[in-house]
Scaffold this motif. Structure first.
Motif, PDB file in Angstrom:
ATOM      1  N   ARG A  24       0.869  -1.254   0.005  1.00  0.00           N
ATOM      2  CA  ARG A  24      -0.156  -0.254  -0.086  1.00  0.00           C
ATOM      3  C   ARG A  24       0.793   1.361   0.091  1.00  0.00           C
ATOM      4  O   ARG A  24       1.783   1.402   0.693  1.00  0.00           O
ATOM      5  N   ARG A  25       0.382   2.352  -0.821  1.00  0.00           N
ATOM      6  CA  ARG A  25       1.219   3.413  -0.728  1.00  0.00           C
ATOM      7  C   ARG A  25       0.313   4.522  -0.891  1.00  0.00           C
ATOM      8  O   ARG A  25      -0.904   4.292  -1.468  1.00  0.00           O
TER       9      ARG A  25
ATOM     10  N   GLU B   5      -3.460  -1.980 -16.280  1.00  0.00           N
ATOM     11  CA  GLU B   5      -2.400  -2.594 -15.828  1.00  0.00           C
ATOM     12  C   GLU B   5      -1.863  -2.285 -14.413  1.00  0.00           C
ATOM     13  O   GLU B   5      -1.156  -3.145 -13.765  1.00  0.00           O
ATOM     14  N   ARG B   6      -1.965  -0.949 -13.991  1.00  0.00           N
ATOM     15  CA  ARG B   6      -1.099  -0.586 -12.622  1.00  0.00           C
ATOM     16  C   ARG B   6      -2.278  -0.980 -11.383  1.00  0.00           C
ATOM     17  O   ARG B   6      -2.804   0.099 -10.719  1.00  0.00           O
ATOM     18  N   ILE B   7      -2.927  -2.135 -11.419  1.00  0.00           N
ATOM     19  CA  ILE B   7      -3.765  -2.380 -10.285  1.00  0.00           C
ATOM     20  C   ILE B   7      -3.167  -2.152  -8.876  1.00  0.00           C
ATOM     21  O   ILE B   7      -3.879  -1.880  -7.838  1.00  0.00           O
ATOM     22  N   GLU B   8      -2.112  -1.986  -8.710  1.00  0.00           N
ATOM     23  CA  GLU B   8      -1.401  -1.937  -7.361  1.00  0.00           C
ATOM     24  C   GLU B   8      -1.857  -0.077  -7.043  1.00  0.00           C
ATOM     25  O   GLU B   8      -2.100  -0.286  -5.642  1.00  0.00           O
TER      26      GLU B   8
ATOM     27  N   SER C  33      -4.322   0.521  -3.840  1.00  0.00           N
ATOM     28  CA  SER C  33      -3.788   1.237  -2.579  1.00  0.00           C
ATOM     29  C   SER C  33      -4.777   2.183  -2.311  1.00  0.00           C
ATOM     30  O   SER C  33      -4.623   2.843  -1.119  1.00  0.00           O
ATOM     31  N   ILE C  34      -5.843   2.489  -3.059  1.00  0.00           N
ATOM     32  CA  ILE C  34      -6.600   3.643  -2.649  1.00  0.00           C
ATOM     33  C   ILE C  34      -8.168   2.900  -2.162  1.00  0.00           C
ATOM     34  O   ILE C  34      -8.802   3.578  -2.018  1.00  0.00           O
TER      35      ILE C  34
ATOM     36  N   MET D 117      -5.142  -8.161  -0.358  1.00  0.00           N
ATOM     37  CA  MET D 117      -4.696  -8.102   1.038  1.00  0.00           C
ATOM     38  C   MET D 117      -3.062  -7.923   0.893  1.00  0.00           C
ATOM     39  O   MET D 117      -2.684  -7.157   1.960  1.00  0.00           O
ATOM     40  N   ALA D 118      -2.459  -8.149   0.069  1.00  0.00           N
ATOM     41  CA  ALA D 118      -1.115  -7.386  -0.028  1.00  0.00           C
ATOM     42  C   ALA D 118      -0.825  -5.820   0.108  1.00  0.00           C
ATOM     43  O   ALA D 118      -0.050  -5.205   0.771  1.00  0.00           O
ATOM     44  N   HIS D 119      -2.218  -5.417  -0.296  1.00  0.00           N
ATOM     45  CA  HIS D 119      -2.282  -3.763  -0.040  1.00  0.00           C
ATOM     46  C   HIS D 119      -3.017  -3.345   1.187  1.00  0.00           C
ATOM     47  O   HIS D 119      -3.660  -2.218   1.117  1.00  0.00           O
TER      48      HIS D 119
END
Ligand code: GMT
Length: 374
Positions: free
Chosen positions: A180-181, A260-263, A267-268, A289-291
């Motif tokens: 998470r960012r 593409e950038r599901i990170e 994260s939000i 879960m990683a986020h």
């Protein structure tokens, strides 16, 4: 090692896992040759030691059904020779493991192949009577077989009545990249600070029950301000857009299509909705879960191996829209509990599903298979 990889290159869990595995292996010094009809979506061709070999299927008028499996087998054999591959690793049994079997025979040398089973290749396609004998055969003929969950291993052995060693190697995420960012500007594009961001991530196929995701969100929105991000695309998208309008939540649901950038979107997010009919693993749940995003999911297939009910997310019966909405609302009304669950989800990923721990298990399997041929 020099490894040939075949997967479905379009959006879908198995292709994503195959691509991420290839990227991780290349980073660890192996040479990866992707062999498929299109370049896998998440493949970065600028990365060292990554190659792509396109399979073109001839459209001769006699062919009502272009023989992709044969073109693939020819290409696999050709690349095996030109790149001096040590082994082939195919994701999804049909038709990839059959093509690998043929490629092995064509080269006439020791070219072992490993098949990774992802789910629908067994539960839907393989179990179809017309494919069952060849699926069974190609699994039995594989030099190594892996399944992404214990559920899938057990179901495969049972349904195909096989006596075969199947290694369970779960799906994974790169734990440094998938974290998470804070992205306040992106979040504000979709929601006010007082609103929750709920996400659904899938290929919008009937098995994902996207309509349930909308119905759950409609109930959540009646008790807590929020927005729903529908990430992905597929056959049920148009129907889902229509239903969102019918449910009166059209202005609070964003259909974002394939991303593409599901990170960034994870994260939000505050919660993930995964109301699937079946998931042999549930990669979307793991990525969330990683986020630190707890999944509200169904208790199906391999999902309970990923999400611990009440600890790192919530598990419900298929179709229990009321239960899932109530659980989501309870969490949204208790920010401390939501944060705690998000942290527990991240801890679970760190302990069990980081690429740094999972990739060596594939490498060990490759070495084991090669050693038996030596
Ligand atoms: O679920 C899909 O529609 C895509 C499918 C695939 O083969 O790409 O996903 C399967 O493999 C994923 C990656 O291993 C798993 O996370 C999914 O749970 C699995 N889908 C099903 O079992 C329905």
């Amino acid at each position: 090692m020099r490894i040939g990889v075949t997967c479905y290159p379009t959006y879908g869990g198995s292709g994503i896992v195959a691509t991420e595995l290839g990227k991780e292996l290349a980073e660890r010094g192996h040479e990866l040759h992707f062999i498929s009809y299109a370049q896998p979506i998440r493949l970065d061709m600028a990365q060292p030691r990554i190659f792509f070999h396109e399979v073109s299927v001839s459209n001769y008028p006699l062919f009502d059904f272009p023989p992709y499996a044969l073109a693939l087998a020819s290409k696999m054999a050709e690349v095996a020779e030109s790149a001096r591959l040590d082994l082939l690793h195919v994701h999804y049994a049909i038709p990839h493991s059959v093509s690998a079997y043929l490629a092995q025979a064509i080269t006439g040398r020791k070219l072992p192949f490993i098949t990774t089973l992802h789910g629908t290749d067994i539960t839907l396609v393989g179990a179809d009577r017309s494919y069952l004998p060849i699926t069974r055969f190609s699994i039995a003929a594989s030099d190594g077989v892996t399944a992404i969950s214990r559920y899938l291993r057990d179901r495969t052995l049972r349904e195909f009545d096989l006596q075969k060693e199947i290694d369970v190697i779960p799906n994974f995420v790169n734990c440094s990249r998938y974290r998470r960012r804070p992205l306040p500007e992106l979040r504000r594009r979709f929601a006010a600070d007082s609103e929750a961001v709920i996400s659904h991530l899938s290929n919008f196929r009937p098995v994902k029950r996207v309509e349930d995701a909308l119905r759950i969100f409609a109930r959540i929105a009646a008790g807590h301000p929020g927005r729903l991000l529908m990430i992905g695309d597929g056959p049920d998208r148009a129907g889902a857009e229509h239903l969102a309008r019918q449910l009166g939540i059209g202005d609070r649901v964003y259909f974002l299509g394939k991303q593409e950038r599901i990170e960034e979107y994870l994260s939000i997010s505050d919660l993930l909705l995964l109301p699937s009919q079946l998931e042999s693993f549930g990669l979307a749940a793991l990525e969330a879960m990683a986020h630190q995003v707890p999944p509200i999911a169904t208790r199906v297939g391999g999902v309970p191996e990923v999400v611990e009910d009440g600890v790192s997310g919530g598990l419900f019966e298929v179709g229990d829209v009321e239960g899932m909405a109530a659980a989501a609302l309870e969490l949204l009304h208790s920010p401390a509990r939501l944060r705690q669950m998000g942290e527990a989800a991240r801890t679970r990923v760190e302990k069990n599903f980081c690429a740094r721990d999972i990739i060596p298990r594939y490498e060990a399997l490759y070495r084991k298979v090669l050693a038996t041929l030596a």
